[in-house]
Design a protein around this motif. Sequence first.
Motif, mmCIF file in Angstrom:
data_model
loop_
_atom_site.group_PDB
_atom_site.id
_atom_site.type_symbol
_atom_site.label_atom_id
_atom_site.label_comp_id
_atom_site.label_asym_id
_atom_site.label_seq_id
_atom_site.Cartn_x
_atom_site.Cartn_y
_atom_site.Cartn_z
ATOM 1 N N PHE A 155 159.470 59.699 -69.138
ATOM 2 C CA PHE A 155 160.157 60.023 -67.894
ATOM 3 C C PHE A 155 159.571 59.217 -66.732
ATOM 4 O O PHE A 155 160.301 58.724 -65.876
ATOM 5 C CB PHE A 155 160.077 61.530 -67.617
ATOM 6 C CG PHE A 155 160.872 61.954 -66.421
ATOM 7 C CD1 PHE A 155 162.250 62.084 -66.487
ATOM 8 C CD2 PHE A 155 160.240 62.225 -65.218
ATOM 9 C CE1 PHE A 155 162.994 62.471 -65.371
ATOM 10 C CE2 PHE A 155 160.965 62.614 -64.105
ATOM 11 C CZ PHE A 155 162.343 62.734 -64.183
ATOM 12 N N SER A 156 158.260 59.070 -66.709
ATOM 13 C CA SER A 156 157.605 58.264 -65.660
ATOM 14 C C SER A 156 158.129 56.841 -65.668
ATOM 15 O O SER A 156 158.370 56.250 -64.598
ATOM 16 C CB SER A 156 156.086 58.256 -65.852
ATOM 17 O OG SER A 156 155.538 59.521 -65.605
ATOM 18 N N LEU A 157 158.317 56.280 -66.842
ATOM 19 C CA LEU A 157 158.843 54.910 -66.939
ATOM 20 C C LEU A 157 160.262 54.825 -66.364
ATOM 21 O O LEU A 157 160.594 53.859 -65.667
ATOM 22 C CB LEU A 157 158.823 54.435 -68.395
ATOM 23 C CG LEU A 157 157.444 54.243 -69.017
ATOM 24 C CD1 LEU A 157 157.568 53.918 -70.498
ATOM 25 C CD2 LEU A 157 156.659 53.156 -68.286
ATOM 26 N N ILE A 158 161.068 55.830 -66.630
ATOM 27 C CA ILE A 158 162.433 55.866 -66.089
ATOM 28 C C ILE A 158 162.406 55.999 -64.572
ATOM 29 O O ILE A 158 163.187 55.358 -63.865
ATOM 30 C CB ILE A 158 163.238 57.015 -66.737
ATOM 31 C CG1 ILE A 158 163.432 56.745 -68.228
ATOM 32 C CG2 ILE A 158 164.583 57.199 -66.043
ATOM 33 C CD1 ILE A 158 163.903 57.953 -69.022
ATOM 34 N N ILE A 159 161.500 56.820 -64.072
ATOM 35 C CA ILE A 159 161.375 57.007 -62.619
ATOM 36 C C ILE A 159 160.960 55.692 -61.952
ATOM 37 O O ILE A 159 161.468 55.341 -60.876
ATOM 38 C CB ILE A 159 160.379 58.141 -62.287
ATOM 39 C CG1 ILE A 159 160.987 59.495 -62.655
ATOM 40 C CG2 ILE A 159 159.946 58.115 -60.830
ATOM 41 C CD1 ILE A 159 162.228 59.874 -61.868
ATOM 42 N N ILE A 160 160.065 54.955 -62.563
ATOM 43 C CA ILE A 160 159.656 53.650 -62.024
ATOM 44 C C ILE A 160 160.858 52.710 -61.977
ATOM 45 O O ILE A 160 161.075 52.008 -60.976
ATOM 46 C CB ILE A 160 158.493 53.054 -62.844
ATOM 47 C CG1 ILE A 160 157.231 53.902 -62.633
ATOM 48 C CG2 ILE A 160 158.255 51.587 -62.470
ATOM 49 C CD1 ILE A 160 156.103 53.597 -63.615
ATOM 50 N N GLU A 161 161.659 52.725 -63.030
ATOM 51 C CA GLU A 161 162.871 51.895 -63.074
ATOM 52 C C GLU A 161 163.846 52.306 -61.966
ATOM 53 O O GLU A 161 164.408 51.457 -61.272
ATOM 54 C CB GLU A 161 163.531 52.062 -64.450
ATOM 55 C CG GLU A 161 164.749 51.202 -64.668
ATOM 56 C CD GLU A 161 165.360 51.450 -66.035
ATOM 57 O OE1 GLU A 161 166.594 51.559 -66.104
ATOM 58 O OE2 GLU A 161 164.618 51.540 -67.031
ATOM 59 N N LEU A 162 164.019 53.603 -61.775
ATOM 60 C CA LEU A 162 164.907 54.092 -60.717
ATOM 61 C C LEU A 162 164.367 53.718 -59.338
ATOM 62 O O LEU A 162 165.125 53.318 -58.450
ATOM 63 C CB LEU A 162 165.094 55.614 -60.826
ATOM 64 C CG LEU A 162 165.965 56.275 -59.761
ATOM 65 C CD1 LEU A 162 167.365 55.654 -59.692
ATOM 66 C CD2 LEU A 162 166.046 57.780 -60.003
ATOM 67 N N TYR A 163 163.066 53.828 -59.150
ATOM 68 C CA TYR A 163 162.440 53.444 -57.879
ATOM 69 C C TYR A 163 162.743 51.972 -57.565
ATOM 70 O O TYR A 163 163.123 51.638 -56.435
ATOM 71 C CB TYR A 163 160.926 53.683 -57.945
ATOM 72 C CG TYR A 163 160.198 53.144 -56.746
ATOM 73 C CD1 TYR A 163 160.217 53.831 -55.534
ATOM 74 C CD2 TYR A 163 159.500 51.949 -56.810
ATOM 75 C CE1 TYR A 163 159.552 53.332 -54.415
ATOM 76 C CE2 TYR A 163 158.829 51.442 -55.711
ATOM 77 C CZ TYR A 163 158.864 52.135 -54.517
ATOM 78 O OH TYR A 163 158.215 51.630 -53.416
ATOM 79 N N LYS A 164 162.588 51.121 -58.557
ATOM 80 C CA LYS A 164 162.879 49.697 -58.342
ATOM 81 C C LYS A 164 164.341 49.491 -57.948
ATOM 82 O O LYS A 164 164.642 48.715 -57.031
ATOM 83 C CB LYS A 164 162.562 48.898 -59.610
ATOM 84 C CG LYS A 164 161.090 48.767 -59.900
ATOM 85 C CD LYS A 164 160.896 48.000 -61.198
ATOM 86 C CE LYS A 164 159.462 47.880 -61.589
ATOM 87 N NZ LYS A 164 159.290 47.184 -62.878
ATOM 88 N N PHE A 165 165.247 50.173 -58.644
ATOM 89 C CA PHE A 165 166.673 50.075 -58.325
ATOM 90 C C PHE A 165 166.940 50.533 -56.889
ATOM 91 O O PHE A 165 167.645 49.866 -56.132
ATOM 92 C CB PHE A 165 167.489 50.924 -59.315
ATOM 93 C CG PHE A 165 168.909 51.150 -58.885
ATOM 94 C CD1 PHE A 165 169.868 50.153 -59.028
ATOM 95 C CD2 PHE A 165 169.298 52.365 -58.329
ATOM 96 C CE1 PHE A 165 171.177 50.355 -58.616
ATOM 97 C CE2 PHE A 165 170.603 52.580 -57.916
ATOM 98 C CZ PHE A 165 171.550 51.572 -58.065
#
Length: 124
Positions: free
Chosen positions: A17-27
């Motif tokens: 989930f943390s990895l997905i959140i990092i991806e969303l943050y970048k977006f």
Amino acid sequence: MMDERSENLILEKSYQFSLIIIELYKFLTEKKREYIISKQLLRCGTSIGANVNEAQAAISKRDFISKMSIASKEARETLYWLCLLKDSHFIDPEKQKVKNLFNEINSIINIITKIVKSGQVSEK
């Protein structure tokens, strides 16, 4: 840590989930130019896994429950920021990635809540 994570559902789920959140943050920062809410989301969304991981080294059952309770609070805050992003149209609730994100945070909240409740019941 990799072996421990693969054998522990909440460790693995919170890490992924943390990895997905990092991806969303970048977006959000690169494409939507949203910096305030996305930073809040990054902090609490990645904090869930950090607290779950820290709980694995707890010195007592009370310490374990305390760390997992913090993870629960961070997960609920993450859900709040995700709802805010959805309702303010920064993320599209119809996209499968967004639906999966909401399903995942709700799953994490449910798992952590069960862990905390079962730990508290056995302490009494």
